[in-house]
Design a protein around this motif. Structure first.
Motif: not given
Length: 209
Positions: A9-16, A87-94, A126-132
């Motif tokens: 999940l560290a990858i999710v934290m920094i990807a963006g 869902v949030d990540t996919y929605r903002k992919r574009a 996305t980060n606060i969701i991941t950390s929680v």
């Protein structure tokens, strides 16, 4: 086991915008102090969110007022958070254009960099969701909060890589960073989705098991 589970999940934290900001700051006028301030701000916010989520999770599962269903409810909470993040990540992919404030990073100050690291890594949706998710996942597994150390350190290490590259490689790193920035901007959502799906699978297995 829980330590291995949370590391991806560290990858999710920094990807963006998180890693993009790190790259911008690594080529800014005060890149050394800016990069240190950015990572330090991230350290405080990520750690705080994980610890608060862990303590809340422990109070639920250890307090007894939810009985035997406490851990299952925590797993459901983690699952809901992860699905929302997916869902949030996919929605903002574009979204291909970086935020307007990134254009100001070339002339950023250490104070601004600290504030950016604190807010972006700790309280970006996305980060606060991941950390929680990490904090509650560890609490549901009766794992110590120190098992999140690897997750936090790996996140910080990846954030520091652009500045470390400039420090060690100099001009070669400065030339390569814009290409890396463009690639991350185009593909970070795919990486995030893959890791989130992996963690969703792990959470479902724990929920059913």
């Amino acid at each position: 086991m829980s330590l291995v589970d949370v590391l991806p999940l560290a990858i999710v934290m920094i990807a963006g915008p998180q890693i993009l900001s790190s790259i911008f700051l690594a080529t800014s006028e005060q890149w050394r102090t800016n990069s240190v301030a950015y990572v330090f701000g991230a350290t405080l916010s990520i750690s705080s969110v994980v610890v608060v989520a862990y303590r809340l999770g422990n109070s639920i599962s250890g307090g007894g007022f939810l009985g035997a269903r406490a851990k299952h409810l925590l797993y459901v909470a983690v699952l809901v958070l992860l699905l929302f993040a997916a869902v949030d990540t996919y929605r903002k992919r574009a979204v291909s254009e970086p935020p307007e404030w990134m254009g100001k990073l070339a002339g950023a100050t250490p104070r601004f960099s600290f504030r950016l690291g604190f807010l972006l890594l700790g309280f970006f949706p996305t980060n606060i969701i991941t950390s929680v998710s990490v904090g509650t996942y560890l609490a549901a597994n009766d794992a110590p909060v120190t098992d999140a150390t690897g997750f936090v350190l790996l996140t910080l290490f990846i954030l520091a890589l652009p500045s470390l590259g400039v420090l060690l490689l100099g001009a070669r790193a400065e030339a390569a960073l814009p290409e890396l920035r463009d690639w991350m901007d185009d593909n970070s959502w795919i990486i995030s989705e893959a890791v989130i799906v992996l963690f969703v699978v792990l959470t479902i297995q724990n929920l059913l098991g």
